[in-house]
Enzyme design. Sequence first.
Site, short mmCIF file in Angstrom:
data_model
loop_
_atom_site.label_atom_id
_atom_site.label_comp_id
_atom_site.label_asym_id
_atom_site.label_seq_id
_atom_site.Cartn_x
_atom_site.Cartn_y
_atom_site.Cartn_z
N ASN A 1 4.92 -3.56 -3.12
CA ASN A 1 3.56 -3.09 -2.26
C ASN A 1 2.55 -3.52 -3.25
O ASN A 1 1.94 -3.91 -3.98
CB ASN A 1 3.42 -1.46 -2.97
CG ASN A 1 2.50 -0.88 -3.03
OD1 ASN A 1 1.28 -1.33 -2.33
ND2 ASN A 1 2.47 0.23 -3.20
N ARG A 31 6.06 -1.99 1.60
CA ARG A 31 4.82 -0.65 1.15
C ARG A 31 3.63 -1.31 2.61
O ARG A 31 3.25 -2.10 1.83
CB ARG A 31 4.58 -0.47 0.74
CG ARG A 31 3.63 1.06 1.22
CD ARG A 31 2.78 1.99 -0.07
NE ARG A 31 2.10 2.94 0.28
CZ ARG A 31 0.68 2.39 -0.10
NH1 ARG A 31 0.27 2.03 -1.26
NH2 ARG A 31 -0.29 3.39 0.04
N HIS A 85 0.28 8.32 3.37
CA HIS A 85 1.09 8.66 2.18
C HIS A 85 2.38 9.32 2.40
O HIS A 85 2.64 10.74 2.06
CB HIS A 85 0.33 9.64 1.30
CG HIS A 85 -1.34 9.43 0.42
ND1 HIS A 85 -1.98 10.41 0.44
CD2 HIS A 85 -1.15 8.36 -0.19
CE1 HIS A 85 -3.05 10.03 0.05
NE2 HIS A 85 -2.10 8.96 -0.46
N ARG A 100 -12.96 9.22 -3.41
CA ARG A 100 -13.54 9.58 -1.21
C ARG A 100 -14.13 10.83 -1.46
O ARG A 100 -13.57 11.71 -1.71
CB ARG A 100 -12.46 8.63 -0.34
CG ARG A 100 -12.08 7.61 -0.11
CD ARG A 100 -10.50 7.44 -0.32
NE ARG A 100 -9.76 6.75 -0.81
CZ ARG A 100 -8.48 6.47 -0.93
NH1 ARG A 100 -8.24 6.43 0.37
NH2 ARG A 100 -7.75 6.44 -1.74
N GLU A 160 7.86 6.98 -4.42
CA GLU A 160 7.97 5.91 -3.20
C GLU A 160 8.68 5.01 -2.42
O GLU A 160 9.01 4.59 -1.67
CB GLU A 160 6.66 5.86 -2.93
CG GLU A 160 5.64 6.62 -2.62
CD GLU A 160 4.19 6.85 -2.95
OE1 GLU A 160 3.52 6.56 -1.26
OE2 GLU A 160 3.56 6.74 -3.75
#
Length: 394
Positions: A7, A90, A179, A238, A381
């Site tokens: 990743n 990823r 996601h 955010r 993940e």
Amino acid sequence: MKILVLNAGSSSLKYQLIEMPAETVKCVGIVERIGMQDAIFTHEKDDKKHTEVLPILNHEIGLKKVAEALLNKELGVISSVDDIEAVGHRVVHGGNKFSKTVIVNQEVKDNIKELFDLAPLHNPANLTGIEIAENIFTSAKQIAIFDTAFHQTMPREAYQYAIANSYLDEHKIRAYGFHGTSHKYVSEKAIEYLGKKSKNLLSIHLGNGCSITAIKDGKCIDTSLGLGPANGLIMGTRSGDIDHSVVFFLMKKFNKTAEEVNNLLQKQSGMKGLTGFSDLREISEKAASGNEDCQNALNLAAYRIKKYIGAYATILNGLDAIIFTAGIGENSAIMRKLACENLDFLGINLDEKKNKVRSKEIREIQTESSKVKVLIIPTNEEIEIAKQSYNLIK
């Protein structure tokens, strides 16, 4: 089969070496602060942890450091780089070009590059990781797994914005969702766990980034993140959903540029903007001690989650289960409690004692009378990336 999961972020590189199909994690590690003289390299195998502070000025140096650790006699897990048969990468944004995992070739790399504008902080780093891995792990197949792929089953009414059709047809401006690897992993675990009682699911991924996905019969039909990973739920830094009039007001009233407003909404808003803190553990502690800003932020975040639960329950025409996952979803009892309060009419009733129990296993935290299952499912993940890479090759 040994699969290296990578990743690559803008200034970091996370990795795991996983033996498939047993899903055995052989080692994990991370390179942080890439581009700095005092970068941090951490490598863990079993109960042994090795940490170094050293100059790592780019991703190539970082990945070479990873390969060196994998080959190390004491901490390593391979005897040659050729032992790695696949590298699973990823990739954050696949646009509408990628609805499934693919073996990387030049066309795939070109398409990832074309999507730089949609994910300027992520896709360039993801592509860099792929290109460097090709040169280091030369005999391994390079596999791209896209965060957006799981959401490609959304119907048009879910992904199209109410602007001129040409923006969708010519410029591909639409909701893509993110996601997806996490939502896919936990929803499949829920289906396996619940069996036939898993037709309508809500997967709630709560971390520094947050999203909620409506899943019918194993397929995504709507999700809260859109063109980029900024809207929907309130996140660490955010804002999530916001009236676009606010953007123009900020630009006009405070003479801010588009870039400055984007930075404000992406990096200085959310829980950080509301409280001055972005770590939910600290926010929860201060809220419990009476900090009104932190109490307000928790209420706002939970209120937003409940709005989406109600909306998606309608879209699904009923709920069988909701899933909490990711760092906050798995570990914050207070956020789960607030998000499930006053949802009796939907058949959601949380058992407070069960909610406070910590475990790494799948667990139910609803009352016996609750019509809807409330599950905590730890996401993984990396295992999902390894699984998809393995299945593609096989």
